[in-house]
Design a protein around this motif. Structure first.
Motif, short mmCIF file in Angstrom:
data_model
loop_
_atom_site.label_atom_id
_atom_site.label_comp_id
_atom_site.label_asym_id
_atom_site.label_seq_id
_atom_site.Cartn_x
_atom_site.Cartn_y
_atom_site.Cartn_z
N ARG A 45 1.57 23.47 64.04
CA ARG A 45 1.15 22.16 63.55
C ARG A 45 2.19 21.51 62.64
O ARG A 45 1.93 20.48 62.03
CB ARG A 45 -0.17 22.28 62.77
CG ARG A 45 -1.32 22.79 63.59
CD ARG A 45 -1.82 21.70 64.51
NE ARG A 45 -2.84 22.20 65.39
CZ ARG A 45 -2.67 22.45 66.69
NH1 ARG A 45 -1.50 22.24 67.24
NH2 ARG A 45 -3.64 22.90 67.42
N GLY A 46 3.35 22.12 62.50
CA GLY A 46 4.40 21.54 61.68
C GLY A 46 4.99 22.53 60.70
O GLY A 46 4.41 23.57 60.42
N ILE A 47 6.15 22.17 60.18
CA ILE A 47 6.86 23.01 59.23
C ILE A 47 6.46 22.60 57.82
O ILE A 47 6.53 21.43 57.46
CB ILE A 47 8.38 22.86 59.42
CG1 ILE A 47 8.77 23.29 60.83
CG2 ILE A 47 9.15 23.66 58.37
CD1 ILE A 47 10.12 22.82 61.27
N ILE A 48 6.03 23.56 57.02
CA ILE A 48 5.61 23.32 55.65
C ILE A 48 6.78 23.48 54.70
O ILE A 48 6.98 22.68 53.78
CB ILE A 48 4.46 24.27 55.25
CG1 ILE A 48 3.25 24.03 56.14
CG2 ILE A 48 4.11 24.12 53.77
CD1 ILE A 48 2.17 25.07 56.00
N GLU A 49 7.55 24.54 54.91
CA GLU A 49 8.69 24.83 54.03
C GLU A 49 9.78 25.49 54.85
O GLU A 49 9.51 26.28 55.75
CB GLU A 49 8.25 25.78 52.91
CG GLU A 49 9.36 26.18 51.97
CD GLU A 49 8.90 27.15 50.90
OE1 GLU A 49 9.53 27.17 49.83
OE2 GLU A 49 7.92 27.88 51.11
N TYR A 50 11.03 25.15 54.53
CA TYR A 50 12.16 25.76 55.22
C TYR A 50 13.33 25.96 54.28
O TYR A 50 13.81 25.00 53.67
CB TYR A 50 12.59 24.88 56.40
CG TYR A 50 13.93 25.27 57.00
CD1 TYR A 50 14.12 26.53 57.53
CD2 TYR A 50 14.98 24.38 56.99
CE1 TYR A 50 15.35 26.90 58.07
CE2 TYR A 50 16.21 24.73 57.52
CZ TYR A 50 16.39 25.99 58.06
OH TYR A 50 17.60 26.34 58.59
N THR A 51 13.74 27.21 54.10
CA THR A 51 14.96 27.56 53.39
C THR A 51 15.63 28.67 54.21
O THR A 51 15.04 29.17 55.18
CB THR A 51 14.70 28.09 51.96
OG1 THR A 51 14.04 29.36 52.04
CG2 THR A 51 13.86 27.12 51.14
N THR A 52 16.82 29.06 53.82
CA THR A 52 17.49 30.14 54.54
C THR A 52 16.86 31.50 54.26
O THR A 52 17.15 32.47 54.95
CB THR A 52 19.00 30.19 54.19
OG1 THR A 52 19.14 30.36 52.79
CG2 THR A 52 19.71 28.94 54.66
N GLU A 53 15.95 31.56 53.27
CA GLU A 53 15.26 32.82 52.95
C GLU A 53 13.79 32.83 53.38
O GLU A 53 13.15 33.87 53.35
CB GLU A 53 15.31 33.10 51.44
CG GLU A 53 16.68 33.44 50.91
CD GLU A 53 17.50 32.20 50.61
OE1 GLU A 53 16.91 31.18 50.21
OE2 GLU A 53 18.72 32.24 50.78
N GLY A 54 13.24 31.67 53.75
CA GLY A 54 11.84 31.64 54.13
C GLY A 54 11.45 30.40 54.91
O GLY A 54 11.98 29.33 54.68
N VAL A 55 10.51 30.60 55.83
CA VAL A 55 9.98 29.49 56.63
C VAL A 55 8.46 29.63 56.64
O VAL A 55 7.93 30.72 56.88
CB VAL A 55 10.51 29.54 58.09
CG1 VAL A 55 9.92 28.41 58.91
CG2 VAL A 55 12.03 29.48 58.11
N ARG A 56 7.76 28.55 56.33
CA ARG A 56 6.30 28.51 56.43
C ARG A 56 5.93 27.45 57.44
O ARG A 56 6.40 26.32 57.38
CB ARG A 56 5.67 28.20 55.07
CG ARG A 56 5.80 29.34 54.10
CD ARG A 56 5.17 29.11 52.74
NE ARG A 56 4.13 28.11 52.70
CZ ARG A 56 4.08 27.13 51.79
NH1 ARG A 56 5.01 27.01 50.88
NH2 ARG A 56 3.11 26.25 51.80
N VAL A 57 5.07 27.85 58.39
CA VAL A 57 4.69 26.98 59.49
C VAL A 57 3.17 26.87 59.52
O VAL A 57 2.46 27.88 59.44
CB VAL A 57 5.21 27.54 60.83
CG1 VAL A 57 4.80 26.65 61.99
CG2 VAL A 57 6.72 27.71 60.80
N SER A 58 2.67 25.65 59.65
CA SER A 58 1.23 25.43 59.76
C SER A 58 0.77 25.78 61.17
O SER A 58 1.38 25.37 62.15
CB SER A 58 0.92 23.97 59.44
OG SER A 58 -0.45 23.71 59.59
N VAL A 59 -0.33 26.55 61.24
CA VAL A 59 -0.93 26.91 62.53
C VAL A 59 -2.44 26.77 62.40
O VAL A 59 -2.98 26.85 61.30
CB VAL A 59 -0.57 28.35 62.95
CG1 VAL A 59 0.91 28.49 63.24
CG2 VAL A 59 -1.01 29.37 61.94
N GLY A 60 -3.11 26.53 63.50
CA GLY A 60 -4.56 26.41 63.55
C GLY A 60 -5.29 26.37 62.24
O GLY A 60 -5.53 25.32 61.68
#
Length: 93
Positions: A45-60
């Motif tokens: 559902r989209g990218i919440i946060e993006y760095t070279t150490e972490g990625v948070r992605v929205s899902v259902g």
């Protein structure tokens, strides 16, 4: 059992009866991990946060969190994305 749990149960039973993929009917993410270097997330559902150490992605009904080193987003499409780098952990929030 709440209304949301009841709806999910009915959808799961429908999915099984009609032999349809659960990720499509239940609006669940499909995650494919290749070793610890590549991760595909479909039905996001989209990218919440993006760095070279972490990625948070929205899902259902939540988020998928990827922690690692030198992470890069590849192939960002409306319903699919790819995270590459040295993946240390994958978690559901």
């Amino acid at each position: 059992m709440g209304w949301r749990d009841f709806q999910r149960k009915v959808k799961r039973q429908f999915s099984e009866a009609m032999e349809l993929p659960g990720d499509v009917v239940l609006n669940l993410p499909k995650i494919i991990m290749i070793g610890n270097i590549q991760l595909f997330i479909e039905n996001h559902r989209g990218i919440i946060e993006y760095t070279t150490e972490g990625v948070r992605v929205s899902v259902g009904e939540g988020e998928v969190a990827v922690v690692g080193e030198n992470l890069m987003l590849r192939n960002i499409l409306p319903d699919e994305l790819c995270v590459e780098g040295k993946i240390r952990s994958l978690s559901f929030l």
